[in-house]
Design a protein around this motif. Structure first.
Motif, PDB file in Angstrom:
ATOM      1  N   SER A 171       0.829  -1.191   0.000  1.00 49.46           N
ATOM      2  CA  SER A 171       0.000   0.000   0.000  1.00 49.46           C
ATOM      3  C   SER A 171       0.873   1.254   0.000  1.00 49.46           C
ATOM      4  N   SER A 172       0.296   2.372  -0.451  1.00 52.78           N
ATOM      5  CA  SER A 172       1.031   3.628  -0.516  1.00 52.78           C
ATOM      6  C   SER A 172       0.746   4.546   0.671  1.00 52.78           C
ATOM      7  N   GLY A 173       0.110   4.061   1.734  1.00 50.62           N
ATOM      8  CA  GLY A 173      -0.142   4.888   2.905  1.00 50.62           C
ATOM      9  C   GLY A 173      -1.622   5.129   3.145  1.00 50.62           C
ATOM     10  N   ARG A 174      -2.367   5.508   2.122  1.00 51.46           N
ATOM     11  CA  ARG A 174      -3.811   5.691   2.251  1.00 51.46           C
ATOM     12  C   ARG A 174      -4.489   4.332   2.158  1.00 51.46           C
ATOM     13  N   LEU A 175      -5.582   4.197   2.859  1.00 54.68           N
ATOM     14  CA  LEU A 175      -6.336   2.947   2.766  1.00 54.68           C
ATOM     15  C   LEU A 175      -7.058   2.895   1.429  1.00 54.68           C
ATOM     16  N   CYS A 176      -7.101   1.719   0.833  1.00 57.75           N
ATOM     17  CA  CYS A 176      -7.757   1.574  -0.461  1.00 57.75           C
ATOM     18  C   CYS A 176      -8.579   0.290  -0.471  1.00 57.75           C
ATOM     19  N   ARG A 177      -9.420   0.194  -1.457  1.00 59.29           N
ATOM     20  CA  ARG A 177     -10.296  -0.966  -1.618  1.00 59.29           C
ATOM     21  C   ARG A 177      -9.458  -2.229  -1.803  1.00 59.29           C
ATOM     22  N   LYS A 191     -20.385  -9.905   7.213  1.00 63.03           N
ATOM     23  CA  LYS A 191     -20.550 -10.476   5.876  1.00 63.03           C
ATOM     24  C   LYS A 191     -20.597  -9.375   4.816  1.00 63.03           C
ATOM     25  N   VAL A 192     -20.507  -9.780   3.575  1.00 64.33           N
ATOM     26  CA  VAL A 192     -20.473  -8.853   2.446  1.00 64.33           C
ATOM     27  C   VAL A 192     -21.740  -8.000   2.384  1.00 64.33           C
ATOM     28  N   ASN A 193     -22.871  -8.554   2.756  1.00 65.94           N
ATOM     29  CA  ASN A 193     -24.124  -7.796   2.691  1.00 65.94           C
ATOM     30  C   ASN A 193     -24.399  -6.970   3.945  1.00 65.94           C
ATOM     31  N   HIS A 194     -23.511  -7.016   4.941  1.00 69.78           N
ATOM     32  CA  HIS A 194     -23.670  -6.228   6.163  1.00 69.78           C
ATOM     33  C   HIS A 194     -22.279  -5.793   6.641  1.00 69.78           C
ATOM     34  N   LEU A 195     -21.717  -4.787   5.979  1.00 72.59           N
ATOM     35  CA  LEU A 195     -20.346  -4.341   6.236  1.00 72.59           C
ATOM     36  C   LEU A 195     -20.217  -3.613   7.566  1.00 72.59           C
ATOM     37  N   LYS A 196     -19.019  -3.657   8.135  1.00 76.26           N
ATOM     38  CA  LYS A 196     -18.694  -2.952   9.369  1.00 76.26           C
ATOM     39  C   LYS A 196     -18.190  -1.561   9.014  1.00 76.26           C
ATOM     40  N   LYS A 197     -18.810  -0.533   9.565  1.00 73.40           N
ATOM     41  CA  LYS A 197     -18.405   0.846   9.329  1.00 73.40           C
ATOM     42  C   LYS A 197     -17.447   1.258  10.454  1.00 73.40           C
ATOM     43  N   LYS A 198     -16.225   1.638  10.095  1.00 71.60           N
ATOM     44  CA  LYS A 198     -15.217   2.028  11.075  1.00 71.60           C
ATOM     45  C   LYS A 198     -14.554   3.316  10.635  1.00 71.60           C
ATOM     46  N   LYS A 199     -14.174   4.153  11.586  1.00 74.56           N
ATOM     47  CA  LYS A 199     -13.371   5.324  11.258  1.00 74.56           C
ATOM     48  C   LYS A 199     -11.965   4.870  10.884  1.00 74.56           C
ATOM     49  N   GLU A 200     -11.378   5.572   9.919  1.00 70.65           N
ATOM     50  CA  GLU A 200     -10.044   5.203   9.438  1.00 70.65           C
ATOM     51  C   GLU A 200      -9.003   5.181  10.557  1.00 70.65           C
ATOM     52  N   LYS A 201      -9.148   6.076  11.527  1.00 74.82           N
ATOM     53  CA  LYS A 201      -8.152   6.145  12.596  1.00 74.82           C
ATOM     54  C   LYS A 201      -8.197   4.924  13.518  1.00 74.82           C
ATOM     55  N   HIS A 202      -9.237   4.107  13.413  1.00 72.57           N
ATOM     56  CA  HIS A 202      -9.372   2.923  14.263  1.00 72.57           C
ATOM     57  C   HIS A 202      -8.893   1.640  13.599  1.00 72.57           C
ATOM     58  N   VAL A 203      -8.277   1.756  12.424  1.00 73.02           N
ATOM     59  CA  VAL A 203      -7.706   0.597  11.748  1.00 73.02           C
ATOM     60  C   VAL A 203      -6.280   0.914  11.324  1.00 73.02           C
ATOM     61  N   ILE A 204      -5.484  -0.122  11.194  1.00 73.08           N
ATOM     62  CA  ILE A 204      -4.111   0.036  10.723  1.00 73.08           C
ATOM     63  C   ILE A 204      -3.899  -0.893   9.535  1.00 73.08           C
ATOM     64  N   SER A 205      -3.210  -0.369   8.547  1.00 75.16           N
ATOM     65  CA  SER A 205      -2.952  -1.135   7.340  1.00 75.16           C
ATOM     66  C   SER A 205      -1.864  -2.172   7.577  1.00 75.16           C
ATOM     67  N   GLN A 220     -15.033   5.783   2.268  1.00 73.81           N
ATOM     68  CA  GLN A 220     -15.778   7.035   2.183  1.00 73.81           C
ATOM     69  C   GLN A 220     -15.322   7.874   3.358  1.00 73.81           C
ATOM     70  N   LYS A 221     -14.329   8.723   3.129  1.00 77.04           N
ATOM     71  CA  LYS A 221     -13.684   9.492   4.189  1.00 77.04           C
ATOM     72  C   LYS A 221     -14.705  10.055   5.152  1.00 77.04           C
ATOM     73  N   PRO A 222     -14.520   9.999   6.441  1.00 74.94           N
ATOM     74  CA  PRO A 222     -13.434   9.416   7.218  1.00 74.94           C
ATOM     75  C   PRO A 222     -13.691   7.959   7.597  1.00 74.94           C
ATOM     76  N   TYR A 223     -14.598   7.296   6.888  1.00 73.05           N
ATOM     77  CA  TYR A 223     -14.953   5.918   7.233  1.00 73.05           C
ATOM     78  C   TYR A 223     -14.433   4.916   6.200  1.00 73.05           C
ATOM     79  N   VAL A 224     -14.259   3.692   6.672  1.00 79.33           N
ATOM     80  CA  VAL A 224     -14.003   2.560   5.783  1.00 79.33           C
ATOM     81  C   VAL A 224     -15.052   1.506   6.112  1.00 79.33           C
ATOM     82  N   PHE A 225     -15.417   0.727   5.113  1.00 79.92           N
ATOM     83  CA  PHE A 225     -16.413  -0.326   5.291  1.00 79.92           C
ATOM     84  C   PHE A 225     -15.704  -1.658   5.131  1.00 79.92           C
TER      85      PHE A 225
END
Length: 97
Positions: free
Chosen positions: A3-9, A44-58, A31-36
């Motif tokens: 990865s280049s630093g930013r979170l990506c799909r 599951k794929v049909n019920h994604l977890k919504k998290k703020k980017e600052k709460h995950v690490i790549s 979808q800044k500032p969230y990731v799904f």
């Protein structure tokens, strides 16, 4: 693929805070500032977890087929992708790369 630093799909991330702390997930949407997130088991794929980017690490690992083959994204393929990426990370760590 790194990865280049930013979170990506398609990126493998580890959750830092909340109920799913220390668990691994794939990013299916940003979808800044969230990731799904999805892990194919509890989230599951049909019920994604919504998290703020600052709460995950790549982890720096990206599953490339998520963007190129969106029809292939299902719970089984996500679980398999996470397992394969974690194995790849372990072998890189063990070999000292």
């Amino acid at each position: 693929m790194k990865s280049s630093g930013r979170l990506c799909r398609g990126e493998l991330v580890q959750v830092l805070a909340g109920h799913d702390k220390r668990e691994y997930f794939l990013v299916l949407s940003v979808q800044k500032p969230y990731v799904f997130l999805c892990d194919g088991k509890r989230r599951k794929v049909n019920h994604l977890k919504k998290k703020k980017e600052k709460h995950v690490i790549s982890t720096g690992l990206i599953c490339g087929w998520i963007d190129t083959e969106p029809e292939r994204v299902n719970n089984t393929s996500v679980r398999r992708a996470i397992r394969d990426l974690l194995r790849k990370q372990e072998t890189e760590f063990a070999s000292g790369r």
